[in-house]
Scaffold this motif. Structure first.
Motif, PDB file in Angstrom:
ATOM      1  N   UNK A 105      -7.719  -7.146 -24.131  1.00 51.60           N
ATOM      2  CA  UNK A 105      -7.842  -8.159 -23.083  1.00 51.60           C
ATOM      3  C   UNK A 105      -8.507  -9.404 -23.660  1.00 51.60           C
TER       4      UNK A 105
ATOM      5  N   UNK B 229     -11.071 -12.276 -22.511  1.00 44.11           N
ATOM      6  CA  UNK B 229     -12.014 -12.640 -21.438  1.00 44.11           C
ATOM      7  C   UNK B 229     -11.983 -14.153 -21.202  1.00 44.11           C
TER       8      UNK B 229
ATOM      9  N   UNK C  73     -14.359 -16.259 -21.497  1.00 44.93           N
ATOM     10  CA  UNK C  73     -15.072 -16.963 -22.572  1.00 44.93           C
ATOM     11  C   UNK C  73     -14.244 -16.980 -23.861  1.00 44.93           C
ATOM     12  N   UNK C  74     -13.513 -15.891 -24.101  1.00 46.90           N
ATOM     13  CA  UNK C  74     -12.612 -15.872 -25.266  1.00 46.90           C
ATOM     14  C   UNK C  74     -11.580 -16.979 -25.130  1.00 46.90           C
TER      15      UNK C  74
ATOM     16  N   UNK D 180     -13.083 -20.371 -25.792  1.00 44.04           N
ATOM     17  CA  UNK D 180     -13.373 -20.533 -27.213  1.00 44.04           C
ATOM     18  C   UNK D 180     -12.083 -20.814 -27.977  1.00 44.04           C
TER      19      UNK D 180
ATOM     20  N   UNK E  84      -9.548  -6.481 -31.872  1.00 46.64           N
ATOM     21  CA  UNK E  84      -9.719  -7.144 -30.571  1.00 46.64           C
ATOM     22  C   UNK E  84      -9.701  -8.656 -30.782  1.00 46.64           C
ATOM     23  N   UNK E  85      -9.924  -9.409 -29.714  1.00 49.67           N
ATOM     24  CA  UNK E  85      -9.897 -10.870 -29.836  1.00 49.67           C
ATOM     25  C   UNK E  85     -10.915 -11.345 -30.857  1.00 49.67           C
ATOM     26  N   UNK E  86     -12.093 -10.778 -30.794  1.00 46.28           N
ATOM     27  CA  UNK E  86     -13.149 -11.269 -31.671  1.00 46.28           C
ATOM     28  C   UNK E  86     -12.777 -11.159 -33.149  1.00 46.28           C
TER      29      UNK E  86
ATOM     30  N   UNK F 281      -9.965 -13.636 -33.881  1.00 41.36           N
ATOM     31  CA  UNK F 281     -10.424 -15.033 -33.911  1.00 41.36           C
ATOM     32  C   UNK F 281     -11.180 -15.321 -35.206  1.00 41.36           C
TER      33      UNK F 281
END
Lengths: 280, 123, 211
Positions: free
Chosen positions: A6, A8, A10-11, A14, A50-52, A55
């Motif tokens: 997913x 978020x 805030x993601x 950013x 994941x997104x983090x 990214x």
């Protein structure tokens, strides 16, 4: 298997800020679904956790390949006749008149279209000049078009197009400049002869050096795929390839604000265009 | 509604200014550097420009100088906002066409009261 | 009149390519003093391939007033990337000329390998403006240590604007490791609303981001 990844709020913010800084493209909340879907695609394609972690890879990857893939997914890069037509209108209604007003001799006006891709852009320019610019009675124009890919250049020289590629052309022009052949549309020999195609790697100064005294360069939807350093260097090579007072036209989602500071921003009724300063 | 263009390369600064100005009833657009600001300001007239000094591609001085050359465009006031507090920097800002020069970090009331003053929105 | 093909076969190569000046080092250095910016630009381009050119280019940069030649010199220095070239670029950070400062930051951002070894020195420079520029350069460094450098800045740098610049980047690259330093910074600059705003934003991004 349905995705468990997913993005978020805030993601999203950013990512939105980063992408804007790099490309100038702004995604507001109305594009949220579109952006999330494509981000998740890339997260899965790169097997990121994941997104983090994705990214982080995107931001710190030295090659910049992932950013390029992402720009590809987030933008539509389709080439067809009369794409971004407002710029051709700007060409015939504003740019050429300014160029001819300031010209001191009767030498040909030089237009360079890069990348040529399969030829839709340079041929569109030729059609536009013949159909919409009265000055063609008075002036000679040279249209040059280059690409790095020799196969696509061969295709461009051949000038055979799908129905999809000509769908935005007015029917009268289609009838006038094409004939139906082999399940497609074959462009006429007069136009094929009007454009000089050549192979060039625009990243290679020694190759670009041969291109001089351009009045107008069309370079649409290409530099957005380059990293910061490369797109700046290409723009600076264009600067050398141009006459003072010449114009650069970029794609609709591209902005010189992410590329180079050497050009002046010029506003015309139809479009924003970038000019090599007269003083230089 | 009056429309303000906030020009700064730092996303956090743009968001901070946006929050302050939007809360006070202004509409806000953003630009990341002087070139993008010109692309926007030449197409649409804003009522006020809030301009950072140090930015890539075209800095705040460069933006204002170029923008002020355009006699065909409605000239609106500009607040220059900089990390540099020296008199030399201020002089450059005013010479480029700033109406006001503020030093970062900015307090919300400071930005708001000068904005209202320059826009004639004094209560 | 009409659409015509280029008069010369294939592509036109004009005068600049038949350059009269000797394209050896001395000839190029001489051409750097030409009155014609285009010639100066080409001289710079050719000097880019010569490792001994850095100091000459740095010297020219100090008084070159044509933006396009300056851009070419900055590119060349970033490309050469030796100690002299990098030191020359760094010296631009102290220039009175804002445009030159910002141009130098841009090319330094594009030459991360050259900057890495000196980033600590820049982050500890006596001049707060240079420290701000150093944080700007961190934005593009692809280095595992970026977050830690930023944490060090917000923990120790006495200047509010240096910390503010670091905060902007931390809201993009920050992880849980930054949380204690962020909270501490908010206390240190309790009277600065901008710092409070930026810290809250960075914390929110870290805490609410996907894990």
């Amino acid at each position: 298997m349905s995705s468990t990844i997913t993005i978020s709020d805030e993601d999203f913010l950013k990512f939105k800020e980063y992408f804007y800084r790099k490309t100038g493209i702004i995604f507001d909340y109305s594009k949220r679904y579109f952006v999330d879907k494509r981000l998740i695609e890339r997260i899965e394609a790169t097997e990121s956790e994941n997104f983090r972690s994705y990214f982080n890879m995107l931001r710190f990857e030295a090659s910049g390949n992932e950013l390029q893939s992402l720009v590809n997914t987030m933008t539509v890069n389709e080439t067809y006749f009369f794409r971004e037509e407002y710029q051709f209108k700007c060409l015939v209604n504003s740019l050429l008149d300014e160029i001819t007003r300031k010209k001191t001799d009767k030498s040909p006006i030089r237009i360079w279209s890069v990348p040529s891709s399969s030829g839709e852009e340079p041929y569109s320019i030729a059609i536009y000049l013949l159909e919409h610019w009265a000055g063609i009675e008075e002036w000679d124009v040279e249209i040059m078009s280059s690409d790095i890919d020799t196969e696509i250049i061969a295709q461009a020289k051949q000038g055979h197009y799908s129905a999809r590629s000509v769908q935005h052309l007015p029917k009268t022009f289609l009838a006038k400049y094409f004939h139906y052949q082999d399940d497609g549309y074959q462009i006429c020999d007069e136009l094929r002869a009007a454009v000089e195609f050549s192979r060039v790697n625009i990243m290679e100064p020694s190759e670009v050096r041969a291109y001089r005294n351009m009045d107008i360069i069309f370079c649409r939807n290409l530099l957005i795929y380059f990293d910061d350093a490369a797109r700046r260097q290409v723009a600076e090579m264009f600067f050398d390839a141009m006459k003072a007072g010449g114009f650069v036209c970029l794609g609709h989602s591209e902005s010189m604000s992410r590329i180079s500071s050497l050009f002046r921003v010029r506003k015309f009724p139809e479009a924003i265009v970038y000019q090599k300063p007269w003083e230089a | 509604m009056k429309h303000i263009l906030v020009i700064d390369d730092a996303a956090t600064v743009r968001l901070y200014h946006r929050n302050i100005l939007e809360t006070a009833g202004y509409s806000v657009s953003e630009a990341i550097n002087g070139i993008e600001a010109l692309e926007k300001a030449l197409v649409k007239s804003y009522d006020l420009y809030v301009v950072d000094v140090n930015m890539p591609k075209l800095d705040g001085y460069g933006f204002l100088k170029e923008f002020r050359r355009h006699e065909d465009i409605t000239q609106a006031p500009a607040i220059m906002v900089s990390t540099e507090a020296g008199t030399h920097d201020k002089a450059l800002g005013y010479a480029a066409g700033a109406n006001l020069y503020l030093t970062k970090p900015i307090k919300p009331n400071e930005l708001l009261s000068y904005t209202r003053l320059l826009l004639g929105d004094v209560a | 009149m009409a659409i015509v093909k280029n008069q010369t076969p294939h592509i036109q190569c004009v005068n600049h390519d038949e350059r009269i000046a000797e394209r050896d080092f001395e000839g190029l250095v001489e051409e750097l003093n030409s009155d014609n910016p285009t010639e100066r630009r080409w001289a710079v381009r050719d000097l880019t391939k010569m490792p001994e050119a850095s100091s000459t280019l740095v010297a020219r940069l100090k008084f070159e007033d044509d933006a396009s030649v300056r851009a070419a010199i900055l590119n060349a220095l970033a490309h050469l990337g030796d100690n002299v070239a990098i030191a020359g670029l760094v010296s631009c950070l102290r220039s009175e000329d804002a445009a030159l400062r910002n141009e130098a930051i841009e090319v330094l951002k594009e030459a991360p390998e050259g900057v890495e070894p000196i980033i600590n020195n820049l982050l500890n420079d006596a001049d707060s403006d240079v420290r701000i520029f150093a944080v700007n350069i961190l934005e593009s460094l692809r280095h595992n240590n970026v977050e830690q450098w930023l944490i060090n800045v917000i923990e120790k740098d006495p200047h509010v604007n240096v910390c503010a610049t670091a905060l902007d980047l931390l809201s993009e690259v920050g992880t849980e490791h930054s949380i204690p330093a962020l909270k501490q910074l908010k206390i240190r600059f309790v009277s600065e609303p901008y710092i409070g705003f930026s810290v809250d934003l960075a914390l929110k991004r870290i805490e609410e981001g996907s894990h």
